[in-house]
Write an enzyme that holds these catalytic residues in place. Structure first.
Site, PDB file in Angstrom:
ATOM      1  N   SER A  94      17.562 -12.045  78.985  1.00 35.07           N
ATOM      2  CA  SER A  94      18.393 -11.963  80.179  1.00 35.07           C
ATOM      3  C   SER A  94      19.856 -11.869  79.769  1.00 35.07           C
ATOM      4  O   SER A  94      20.290 -12.578  78.855  1.00 35.07           O
ATOM      5  CB  SER A  94      18.177 -13.201  81.060  1.00 35.07           C
ATOM      6  OG  SER A  94      18.961 -13.135  82.230  1.00 35.07           O
ATOM      7  N   HIS A 108      23.901  -7.250  85.293  1.00 36.33           N
ATOM      8  CA  HIS A 108      22.819  -8.168  84.920  1.00 36.33           C
ATOM      9  C   HIS A 108      21.603  -7.343  84.527  1.00 36.33           C
ATOM     10  O   HIS A 108      21.327  -6.278  85.113  1.00 36.33           O
ATOM     11  CB  HIS A 108      22.472  -9.070  86.104  1.00 36.33           C
ATOM     12  CG  HIS A 108      21.059  -9.579  86.093  1.00 36.33           C
ATOM     13  ND1 HIS A 108      20.044  -8.929  86.778  1.00 36.33           N
ATOM     14  CD2 HIS A 108      20.486 -10.637  85.480  1.00 36.33           C
ATOM     15  CE1 HIS A 108      18.909  -9.579  86.593  1.00 36.33           C
ATOM     16  NE2 HIS A 108      19.150 -10.612  85.807  1.00 36.33           N
ATOM     17  N   ASN A 110      17.359  -8.101  82.983  1.00 37.42           N
ATOM     18  CA  ASN A 110      16.339  -9.071  82.588  1.00 37.42           C
ATOM     19  C   ASN A 110      15.021  -8.358  82.384  1.00 37.42           C
ATOM     20  O   ASN A 110      14.661  -7.474  83.165  1.00 37.42           O
ATOM     21  CB  ASN A 110      16.196 -10.150  83.673  1.00 37.42           C
ATOM     22  CG  ASN A 110      15.034 -11.091  83.399  1.00 37.42           C
ATOM     23  OD1 ASN A 110      13.911 -10.847  83.817  1.00 37.42           O
ATOM     24  ND2 ASN A 110      15.327 -12.165  82.696  1.00 37.42           N
ATOM     25  N   VAL A 111      14.309  -8.708  81.319  1.00 37.43           N
ATOM     26  CA  VAL A 111      12.925  -8.265  81.114  1.00 37.43           C
ATOM     27  C   VAL A 111      12.130  -9.478  80.657  1.00 37.43           C
ATOM     28  O   VAL A 111      12.613 -10.289  79.865  1.00 37.43           O
ATOM     29  CB  VAL A 111      12.825  -7.127  80.076  1.00 37.43           C
ATOM     30  CG1 VAL A 111      13.281  -5.801  80.676  1.00 37.43           C
ATOM     31  CG2 VAL A 111      13.628  -7.425  78.817  1.00 37.43           C
ATOM     32  N   ARG A 112      10.891  -9.618  81.142  1.00 30.83           N
ATOM     33  CA  ARG A 112      10.143 -10.847  80.880  1.00 30.83           C
ATOM     34  C   ARG A 112       8.635 -10.604  80.969  1.00 30.83           C
ATOM     35  O   ARG A 112       8.175  -9.672  81.617  1.00 30.83           O
ATOM     36  CB  ARG A 112      10.550 -11.925  81.897  1.00 30.83           C
ATOM     37  CG  ARG A 112      10.357 -11.504  83.335  1.00 30.83           C
ATOM     38  CD  ARG A 112      11.034 -12.453  84.310  1.00 30.83           C
ATOM     39  NE  ARG A 112      10.813 -12.058  85.700  1.00 30.83           N
ATOM     40  CZ  ARG A 112      11.571 -11.201  86.375  1.00 30.83           C
ATOM     41  NH1 ARG A 112      12.618 -10.652  85.781  1.00 30.83           N
ATOM     42  NH2 ARG A 112      11.296 -10.881  87.630  1.00 30.83           N
ATOM     43  N   GLY A 260      12.776 -26.703  82.486  1.00 33.81           N
ATOM     44  CA  GLY A 260      13.382 -27.455  81.397  1.00 33.81           C
ATOM     45  C   GLY A 260      14.086 -26.614  80.359  1.00 33.81           C
ATOM     46  O   GLY A 260      14.226 -27.029  79.206  1.00 33.81           O
ATOM     47  N   GLY A 261      14.559 -25.443  80.757  1.00 26.58           N
ATOM     48  CA  GLY A 261      15.323 -24.607  79.834  1.00 26.58           C
ATOM     49  C   GLY A 261      16.692 -25.196  79.556  1.00 26.58           C
ATOM     50  O   GLY A 261      17.110 -26.195  80.156  1.00 26.58           O
ATOM     51  N   ARG A 262      17.403 -24.556  78.659  1.00 31.69           N
ATOM     52  CA  ARG A 262      18.742 -25.034  78.299  1.00 31.69           C
ATOM     53  C   ARG A 262      19.719 -24.712  79.427  1.00 31.69           C
ATOM     54  O   ARG A 262      19.939 -23.541  79.760  1.00 31.69           O
ATOM     55  CB  ARG A 262      19.195 -24.376  77.005  1.00 31.69           C
ATOM     56  CG  ARG A 262      20.531 -24.885  76.490  1.00 31.69           C
ATOM     57  CD  ARG A 262      20.964 -24.071  75.302  1.00 31.69           C
ATOM     58  NE  ARG A 262      22.165 -24.606  74.694  1.00 31.69           N
ATOM     59  CZ  ARG A 262      22.897 -23.961  73.792  1.00 31.69           C
ATOM     60  NH1 ARG A 262      22.519 -22.762  73.395  1.00 31.69           N
ATOM     61  NH2 ARG A 262      23.968 -24.511  73.279  1.00 31.69           N
TER      62      ARG A 262
END
Length: 303
Positions: A94, A108, A110-112, A260-262
């Protein structure tokens, strides 16, 4: 390719991150990305690349993440109830770029890829992603180029993808309380598993690989455009709308926090400086007022 073995996609994400960071550093010329890695207690982690106070970019973040968990957060299961109670593995790239010159649009991408699994049941997998463009001072030729690039990236996989994903983007990047789109749109999609894993993978790779082709020519056209304090203040004002969307409506932000990501990596999408000016509207006929004509869904390829 076996959808149970996402290693190839993971390697491609890391390579794409390096490619994009190198290209942006070359464009900026005055600053470099600072790399930091992070680990998640429940499983997985990521690598954050952040460039600050450059000649071209006030802030640019390009983040890779690969997280695992025993159950998907509410931001995912509220949309798809068939995922409730499943463990998951998610990986993606991202980026958000906040240029210094108000005439260069924020952008922006994003690829997921998601895998949701449960013992004794087939895995559920899907891809998502897209990119959008958020100008303060819009130029029709920039919007046309942006959408031409998106259509070319998707048309090789089927002529119906661009119109569907363009409309999805218009619906998703929308501020209902302002009755305006976030910018001039682009493409957005989720739950992609068309035609098997390899076909869906190829679509996502086309999207990721086309981002620089869509964005850098716009940067080249606008990077030396004269501007002063008036344009800077309007840029800060419009960044406020960007913040509103990301904190109120963006599912990616919510998923990152809930999983719970950074936190610093998730919120790198927010601009380093911003202002709110309640009750203010651009003067009729001004350069700033022209933006309103672009903050609605429109077909930029039929002009």
């Amino acid at each position: 390719m076996d959808p149970e073995q996402p290693g190839f996609f993971q390697s491609w994400l890391i390579q794409l991150q390096q490619q994009i960071c190198s290209a942006l550093e070359a464009e900026d010329g005055a600053a470099r990305f600072v790399s930091s890695t992070w680990q998640r207690e429940e499983g997985g982690g990521g690598n954050s690349q952040l460039l600050r106070d450059g000649a071209l970019f006030e802030q640019a973040g390009v983040n890779y993440s690969h997280v695992l968990g025993e159950s998907l957060p509410e931001s995912a299961t509220a949309v798809r109830t068939d995922l409730a109670g499943r463990g998951f593995e998610a990986m993606g790239l991202s980026l958000v770029l906040h240029p210094r010159n108000p005439y260069i649009p924020t952008t922006h991408m994003n690829v997921r890829l998601f895998h949701a699994h449960a013992e004794g049941q087939p895995a559920i997998w899907w891809f998502g992603g897209g990119y959008d463009l958020t100008p303060c001072y819009p130029f029709l030729e920039d919007a046309v180029h942006w959408h031409q690039t998106a259509r070319a990236a998707l048309d090789r996989h089927g002529s119906d993808y661009y119109p569907r994903y363009k409309q999805w983007c218009d619906r998703y990047f929308f501020l209902p309380h302002r009755d305006e789109t976030r910018g001039v749109g682009g493409i957005f999609f989720d739950d992609l598993n068309d035609g098997g894993f390899d076909h869906s993978l190829a679509i996502v790779q086309s999207v990721g690989n086309s981002f620089l082709e869509g964005y850098l020519p716009i940067v080249e056209r606008r990077r030396d455009h004269p501007h002063g304090e008036r344009e800077r203040q309007f840029q800060l004002y419009r960044r406020g709308r960007y913040v509103e969307f990301n904190l109120l409506f963006d599912r990616g932000t919510l998923f990152g926090i809930q999983s719970g990501g950074r936190t610093e990596a998730i919120l790198m999408s927010l601009p380093p400086q911003v202002r709110w000016h309640c009750g203010w509207n651009p003067e009729s006929g001004s350069e700033e007022a022209k933006l309103a004509d672009f903050l609605r869904p429109r077909d930029y390829l039929e002009v």
